[in-house]
Design a protein around this motif. Structure first.
Motif, short mmCIF file in Angstrom:
data_model
loop_
_atom_site.label_atom_id
_atom_site.label_comp_id
_atom_site.label_asym_id
_atom_site.label_seq_id
_atom_site.Cartn_x
_atom_site.Cartn_y
_atom_site.Cartn_z
N GLU A 1 32.65 39.06 -29.91
CA GLU A 1 32.35 40.22 -29.22
C GLU A 1 31.19 40.04 -28.43
O GLU A 1 30.93 41.01 -27.67
CB GLU A 1 32.09 41.29 -30.64
N HIS A 2 30.57 39.19 -28.55
CA HIS A 2 29.07 39.09 -27.62
C HIS A 2 28.94 37.70 -26.99
O HIS A 2 27.85 37.49 -26.55
CB HIS A 2 27.88 39.14 -28.43
N TYR A 3 30.20 37.15 -26.58
CA TYR A 3 29.98 35.76 -26.12
C TYR A 3 29.45 35.80 -24.60
O TYR A 3 29.06 34.74 -24.09
CB TYR A 3 31.56 35.04 -25.81
N PHE A 4 29.52 36.91 -23.87
CA PHE A 4 28.96 37.11 -22.61
C PHE A 4 27.38 37.36 -22.37
O PHE A 4 26.86 37.21 -21.53
CB PHE A 4 29.62 38.28 -21.80
N ARG B 1 33.91 31.25 -24.04
CA ARG B 1 33.85 31.68 -23.05
C ARG B 1 34.37 30.91 -21.83
O ARG B 1 35.06 31.80 -20.94
CB ARG B 1 32.02 31.01 -22.44
N LEU B 2 35.02 29.59 -22.00
CA LEU B 2 35.68 29.11 -20.86
C LEU B 2 37.20 29.82 -21.09
O LEU B 2 37.92 29.73 -20.16
CB LEU B 2 35.72 27.52 -21.26
N SER B 3 37.68 29.96 -22.21
CA SER B 3 39.00 30.73 -22.53
C SER B 3 38.94 32.18 -21.75
O SER B 3 39.93 32.39 -21.04
CB SER B 3 39.31 30.96 -23.95
N GLU B 4 37.88 32.73 -21.94
CA GLU B 4 37.94 34.05 -21.16
C GLU B 4 37.81 33.64 -19.55
O GLU B 4 38.40 34.53 -18.92
CB GLU B 4 36.99 34.83 -21.52
N VAL C 1 31.08 35.91 -18.37
CA VAL C 1 31.49 35.15 -19.49
C VAL C 1 30.34 34.39 -20.26
O VAL C 1 30.37 33.75 -21.07
CB VAL C 1 32.43 33.96 -19.43
N GLY C 2 29.05 34.81 -19.55
CA GLY C 2 27.87 34.43 -20.15
C GLY C 2 27.06 33.27 -19.64
O GLY C 2 26.05 32.84 -20.07
N TYR C 3 27.38 32.73 -18.63
CA TYR C 3 26.77 31.62 -17.84
C TYR C 3 25.62 32.09 -16.64
O TYR C 3 26.27 33.03 -15.65
CB TYR C 3 27.72 30.63 -16.98
N SER C 4 24.68 31.82 -16.90
CA SER C 4 23.58 32.16 -15.94
C SER C 4 23.80 31.14 -14.50
O SER C 4 22.89 31.56 -13.47
CB SER C 4 22.07 32.26 -16.35
N ALA D 1 30.88 22.71 -17.29
CA ALA D 1 31.73 22.92 -18.64
C ALA D 1 32.90 23.19 -18.46
O ALA D 1 33.89 22.78 -19.37
CB ALA D 1 30.93 24.02 -19.37
N PHE D 2 33.39 23.95 -17.66
CA PHE D 2 34.72 24.21 -17.22
C PHE D 2 35.86 22.66 -16.81
O PHE D 2 36.78 22.56 -17.26
CB PHE D 2 35.01 25.00 -16.11
N ARG D 3 35.07 21.94 -15.99
CA ARG D 3 35.71 20.84 -15.89
C ARG D 3 36.08 19.85 -16.75
O ARG D 3 36.77 19.10 -17.12
CB ARG D 3 34.76 20.03 -14.86
#
Length: 207
Positions: free
Chosen positions: A56-59, A98-101, A120-123, A131-133
């Motif tokens: 609920e708070h991943y972002f 986060r990456l799924s979203e 999705v929560g990354y600054s 991370a995505f790669r």
């Protein structure tokens, strides 16, 4: 462990996880603390709470320390209990969420990668891309283009397929097709009132 994390190599996450486990064993040996002191039922309940909170708070900004404070358990024990509960650490679960979203947003929106990384929560967009790669072996832009190509392959030939199927039905059922044309001509002739006498019935139709 910090030096390994800074390398950001493909296997750095797994190596850091193992180093953390060794550190926990070392702390247990020298402080004589039992990391399994909490009752199993309570641990499962707290892990479910942490899982729901991440969903609920991943972002938002989330750390292991903040999760342990919310769950009211030791952060080292939280890592151990959550891994037994989900198979991965809380932070790894957060990263996957986060990456799924992010993947969903890349598939369904035209938002720029910078905006999606923040949503999705990354600054840091660069850290998000790294991370995505690591998870997909592709950059966010490459993933979006790949998804667009796959979607095009699935829908690109559909109009031609529909036309082909319609033509096949006409060729396989010529009598029904001719009846349809004859009915249209009959209807137009009746409305115009320019036919004389009864209109001859088309062979094969009901008289």
């Amino acid at each position: 462990m910090v030096a390994e994390a800074r390398l950001e190599e493909p296997d750095s996450g797994a190596i850091c996880q193992k180093l953390l486990e060794l550190l926990l064993l070392y702390i247990t040996r020298h402080t004589r603390q039992n990391l399994l002191a909490a009752p199993p039922k309570k641990a499962t309940r707290e892990c479910r709470f942490v899982e729901q909170y991440i969903n609920e708070h991943y972002f938002e900004e989330i750390t292991l320390e903040s999760l342990s404070l919310l769950a009211h358990i030791n952060k080292y024990y939280l890592v151990h209990a959550f891994k037994a509960y989900k198979g991965i650490s809380p932070i790894s679960y957060l990263t996957q969420k986060r990456l799924s979203e992010a993947m969903h947003l890349l598939e369904t929106t035209n938002y720029p990668v910078t905006k999606i990384s923040g949503m999705v929560g990354y600054s840091s967009q660069s850290y998000f891309s790294q991370a995505f790669r690591r998870m997909t072996s592709m950059s966010p832009n490459q993933y979006r283009k790949s998804n667009e190509k796959n979607a095009g392959k699935q829908t690109g030939n559909r109009p031609a397929e529909l036309k082909s199927r319609g033509l096949q039905r006409i060729l396989l059922q010529p009598t029904a097709f001719l009846r349809l044309i004859f009915a249209d001509v009959l209807s137009m002739s009746t409305r115009a009132g320019d036919h004389h006498g009864p209109v001859p019935a088309y062979p094969g139709t009901d008289s």
